[in-house]
Design an enzyme around this catalytic site. Structure first.
Site, PDB file in Angstrom:
ATOM      1  CD  GLU A 279      -2.972  -0.700   2.361  1.00  0.00           C
ATOM      2  OE1 GLU A 279      -3.747  -1.612   2.649  1.00  0.00           O
ATOM      3  OE2 GLU A 279      -2.965   0.396   2.939  1.00  0.00           O
TER       4      GLU A 279
ATOM      5  CB  CYS B 296       2.330   7.291   3.528  1.00  0.00           C
ATOM      6  SG  CYS B 296       2.233   6.107   4.843  1.00  0.00           S
TER       7      CYS B 296
ATOM      8  CB  CYS C   2       3.100  -5.423  10.031  1.00  0.00           C
ATOM      9  SG  CYS C   2       4.190  -4.796  11.325  1.00  0.00           S
TER      10      CYS C   2
ATOM     11  CB  CYS D 209      -0.012  -2.325  16.639  1.00  0.00           C
ATOM     12  SG  CYS D 209       1.783  -2.158  16.643  1.00  0.00           S
TER      13      CYS D 209
ATOM     14  CB  CYS E  70      -2.331  -1.485  13.292  1.00  0.00           C
ATOM     15  SG  CYS E  70      -1.598  -1.631  11.663  1.00  0.00           S
TER      16      CYS E  70
ATOM     17  CB  CYS F  11      -1.253   1.753   8.260  1.00  0.00           C
ATOM     18  SG  CYS F  11      -0.536   0.352   8.944  1.00  0.00           S
TER      19      CYS F  11
HETATM   20  S1  SF4 Z   1       1.073  -0.053  13.532  1.00  0.00           S
HETATM   21 FE1  SF4 Z   1       0.602  -1.765  12.145  1.00  0.00          FE
HETATM   22  S2  SF4 Z   1       2.130  -1.664  10.501  1.00  0.00           S
HETATM   23 FE2  SF4 Z   1       2.865  -0.376  12.197  1.00  0.00          FE
HETATM   24  S3  SF4 Z   1       4.165  -1.757  13.419  1.00  0.00           S
HETATM   25 FE3  SF4 Z   1       2.112  -1.876  14.350  1.00  0.00          FE
HETATM   26  S4  SF4 Z   1       1.134  -3.641  13.290  1.00  0.00           S
HETATM   27 FE4  SF4 Z   1       2.932  -3.043  12.073  1.00  0.00          FE
END
Ligand code: SF4
Length: 358
Positions: free
Chosen positions: A85, A98, A105, A109, A112, A332
């Protein structure tokens, strides 16, 4: 695949051609990128044809605009199915891109969209830098009114933890600075607190900006939001950021996605302000862009105002950033979620169809 080849090795792609042809190719790939090899006007037709077949290391799956054309978002797909993306945000004096450093990932988190999907793979340097080249080429092909016609700033804030992919990310930064001519000051690496990666970045020759996504000012809450905190706690992250500031002299920024009822309290604001003061850092607050897979929501306007007031009363430098492109899922990982959801729908429809026919 020209972008998967280091600029210095482009001659290997043109073994039977004079040396200056690879310099011309480098010009079109990195200095004046074009969407289509047919636009590389000083290269002979047979080279344009050969390059044209595999100019980009991905295909464009989704291309959306929002905010009156000033935000543009792409979902790219690589040959092996990895999704990438990229979001372009145009402002009167800058155009910020960006970019993603990983497909998916591993950091997980809680708030996210990408984190909820898990990790696919690291992106290669060429796949990272091609995002910048593609956006630059698109801007040249279709300039946005009231926005500079080139990519002026690059932020590693798309999918992935950039410092978990130092091989790809550091080489991409090298190409951006040394070959594309982007200033180190215009590049920001954003980390969720990958401490060894921060020290490695401090050892590189480039003084890029470092943004630390903090999101919580005490370890108990931060571990809940950002599981990596269990490995590298706030103390270790702050120490690494402070080392980076001492070595590079670039002011650190602390990123804070404000989540209703979670990290929007006066207590968190006070603790955050204290961390920022100690680091001489700037705080960027952004109201959470909600994702379909999480119940987390942004706070109401009065809570956001009060959080910002506390930060300032506590002597911190803080800016409330706007949330761009909500109508196109510009946060994101969100476009990918949307795409995966529609794929699932399509598969379900196909299955339905097959059952009907069967
Ligand atoms: S916010 Fe999302 S993309 Fe960024 S490190 Fe945490 S899980 Fe990974």
């Amino acid at each position: 695949m020209p972008y998967l080849t280091a600029p210095e090795a482009l001659a290997d792609l043109l073994p039977d051609e004079p040396r200056f042809r690879s310099n011309q190719l480098e010009h079109w790939l990195y200095r004046t990128p074009v969407l289509d090899a047919s636009l590389m006007t000083n290269l002979p037709g047979h080279i344009r044809e050969r390059i044209g077949e595999a100019l980009w290391p991905f295909s464009v799956e989704v291309d959306q605009t929002a905010d009156g054309g000033k935000t543009r978002k792409w979902l790219f797909r690589t040959g092996d199915g990895a999704s990438i993306e990229t979001v372009l945000m145009g402002y009167p004096r800058r155009t910020t891109l960006c970019i993603s450093s990983q497909a998916g990932c591993a950091m997980g988190c809680s708030f996210c969209a990408t984190g909820q999907f898990g990790f696919e793979r690291h992106l290669r340097a060429g796949e990272i830098v091609a995002q910048v080249a593609y956006a630059a080429a698109s801007l040249r092909a279709a300039p946005i009114t009231g926005v500079p016609p080139r990519v002026t700033n690059v932020v590693f804030m798309g999918m992935g933890e950039p410092l978990a992919n130092p091989g790809g990310v550091f080489e991409a930064i090298r190409r951006m600075i040394d070959v594309m001519g982007i200033s180190a000051r215009a590049i920001t690496v954003s980390t969720v607190g990958h401490v060894p990666g921060i020290y490695r970045l401090a050892d590189t020759p480039w003084s890029v900006n470092l943004a630390v996504s903090l999101h919580a000012a005490d370890d108990a809450l931060r571990t809940r939001l950002v599981p990596l905190n269990e490995r590298y706690d706030i103390g270790a992250v702050v120490e690494a950021a402070s080392h980076y500031f001492a070595v590079k002299g670039r002011r650190i920024s602390l990123e804070w996605a404000l989540i209703a009822g979670t990290n929007d309290t006066e207590d968190q604001a006070r603790k955050l302000a204290a961390i920022a003061r100690g680091l001489a850092a700037h705080i960027n607050v952004i109201a959470l862009n909600p994702t379909p897979l999480s119940a987390d929501r942004p706070p109401d306007a009065a809570t956001i105002r009060s959080f910002m007031r506390t930060l300032r009363d506590e002597g911190a430098n803080a800016t409330l950033r706007d949330t761009r492109g909500q109508d196109i899922d510009a946060a994101c990982g969100q476009l990918r979620i949307r795409s995966a959801a529609s794929e699932q729908r399509e598969r379900a429809q196909e299955a339905d169809h097959a059952t009907d026919e069967g």
